[in-house]
Design an enzyme around this catalytic site. Structure first.
Site: not given
Ligand code: IFM
Length: 486
Positions: A175, A370
């Site tokens: 991220e 995720e």
């Protein structure tokens, strides 16, 4: 039966043979031992120890103490029955100053981890950077400095040399959007800066770091070990037709700004200029390095965003202004459930994102690196953690993943976030994402209902139909969740 039952109701969903079932964590969120065995300081050590930055003054000093409880956590993974474990390496544990000297004790810890996983038949999936920049590099400008990208590539190569014979898949960055934007623009994550120019520079240098690392790691890894990146993508929905243009602009700023450079080697025109790296920061070969072909793309999916046009002085509960877009409101459709993070629950957003990524990068293997939710979990007097909302969340999202596969998406695996409750960054320990409950006063781990549910799915490679009773079997974690329809 695959997909529908005899009466046309949803039946069990069988995943393709070889589909990877995994669980995810990251180093600072679980390891603890922040000042042991030669670990250096990271920006998160500094940030979490700065009063007012993390809820309740929580820090990752001890976290889940996984550094000292490696055997126990390996046992949990075995009990869960997953085929892969995604963890991250703490840069300051293996290279305390962010360059130069290597800390052998740090490398030994990760070698023990990957060997322990291999012994249990669990594939190690390593994230090189999950937000723990050595403080020494931040002191020299951090991600706003180009040199940090080169230091990162060296560090990635060092890991490939040290662990490359054991790690099954590598993820360069987790991220990068959060690292750049929360870290340097909104200041809600380490290092807590609030400067658009720094965030724009950090965006470019994180992406460059990824590209340089892909090249450096490929040179060091044996054979063709897959290397990819994990991006958080939020589909942006317009509440109505009037908001379509606003939704496209928000999409550019939240998603396209990282997806386009990585997949196509360019920045999106629709993003606001102040978010984009200025031309003078982009050197001639940078974009080619950034879009080095990937072996896979990791998708972290939690929720969609909705926008509507509206008066910022007249917001409804849960809504907020969309920064930089006067008259655009982050909208919360009242009919959609939300988690205790305030995040909208919408599995269709996962389906849509997978379909869109597959269209954009045809046949590139995708992994959901995720997915999961926070919930108000507690232990009942009987010692149970009845996290039905998490079971429901996972069921709905796995169903969406399965449907995307049926519709041709090259989805190769799914990693639940997270193996266990952990340090949820600025929210500290107040937000629990694990399928294992952690009692932070004793460090005892307890399986939640969701662990039993997920274990059953992973072991059988099948998502049961809604409303199927999941009785405990064999070595699966205790629990008998009822899966409600989504
Ligand atoms: O806990 C985080 C993780 O570190 C990165 N992705 C989102 C998770 C939930 O907020």
């Amino acid at each position: 039966m695959n997909g529908t039952s005899g009466d046309g109701a949803p039946g069990p969903r069988r995943f393709p043979p070889g589909f990877v079932w995994g669980a995810s964590t990251s180093a600072y969120q679980i390891e603890g031992a922040a000042a042991e065995d030669g670990r250096g300081r990271s920006i998160w050590d500094t940030f979490s120890h700065t009063p007012g930055k993390v809820r309740g003054g929580d820090t990752g000093d001890t976290a889940c103490d996984s550094y000292h409880r490696l055997d126990e956590d390996l046992r949990l993974l075995g009990e869960l029955g997953v085929g892969a474990y995604r963890f991250s390496v703490a840069w300051p544990r293996v290279q305390p100053g962010g360059s130069g000297r290597v800390n052998q004790l740090g490398l030994d810890y990760y070698r023990g981890l990957v060997e322990g996983l291999r012994e249990r038949g669990i594939a190690p999936v390593a994230t090189v950077y999950h937000w723990e920049l050595p403080q020494a590099l931040e002191d020299r400008g951090g991600w706003a400095e180009r040199d940090t990208a080169w230091r990162f590539a060296e560090y990635a190569q060092l890991l490939a040399n040290a662990l490359g014979d054991q790690v099954a898949m590598w993820i360069t960055l987790n991220e990068p959007k959060q690292a750049a934007h929360q870290g340097y623009r909104t200041g809600t994550h380490a290092p807590g800066k609030t400067d658009y120019a720094l965030a724009a520079a950090a965006t470019h240098h994180l992406l460059l770091a990824h590209g340089l690392a892909v090249e450096a790691m490929r040179g060091a890894l044996p054979g063709r070990v897959p290397v990819g990146i994990a991006l958080d993508v939020h589909p942006v929905r317009a509440a109505n037709e009037d908001a379509l243009e606003a939704a496209a602009a928000v999409d550019a700023e939240h998603n396209r700004i990282f997806l386009e450079p990585v997949l196509h080697g360019s920045y999106p025109d629709a993003a606001r200029a102040e978010l984009l790296p200025p031309a003078e920061l982009i050197e001639p070969d940078d974009m080619a390095a950034i879009c080095a072909p990937l072996d896979f793309l990791g998708l972290n999916y939690y929720c969609p965003y909705y926008v509507r046009l509206g008066d910022w002085d007249d917001l409804r509960l849960g809504e907020s202004p969309q920064p930089g877009h006067p008259g655009v409101v982050n909208y919360v459709p009242p009919e959609l459930p939300r988690t205790n993070m305030g995040w909208i629950v919408e599995p269709e957003g996962l389906y849509d994102t997978l379909r869109a990524l597959d269209r954009e990068a045809p046949r590139l293997p995708l992994y959901i690196t995720e997915n999961g939710c926070a919930a108000d979990d507690y232990v009942t007097p009987e010692g149970e953690i009845n996290d039905f909302e998490r079971v429901d969340y996972l069921h709905g999202h796995l169903d969406a993943a399965w449907r995307a596969i049926q519709d041709g998406v090259n989805l190769a695996g799914y990693f639940v976030w997270s193996l266990m409750d952990n340090f949820e960054w600025a929210r500290g320990y107040q937000r629990r994402f694990g399928v294992y409950f952690v009692d932070f006063s004793t460090q005892r781990r307890l399986p939640k209902r969701s662990a039993a549910f997920y274990s059953r799915v992973a072991r059988h490679n099948v998502l049961p139909a809604p409303e199927v009773s999941l009785a405990p079997r064999g070595t699966e974690p205790r629990g008998e969740p009822q899966v409600s329809p989504t």
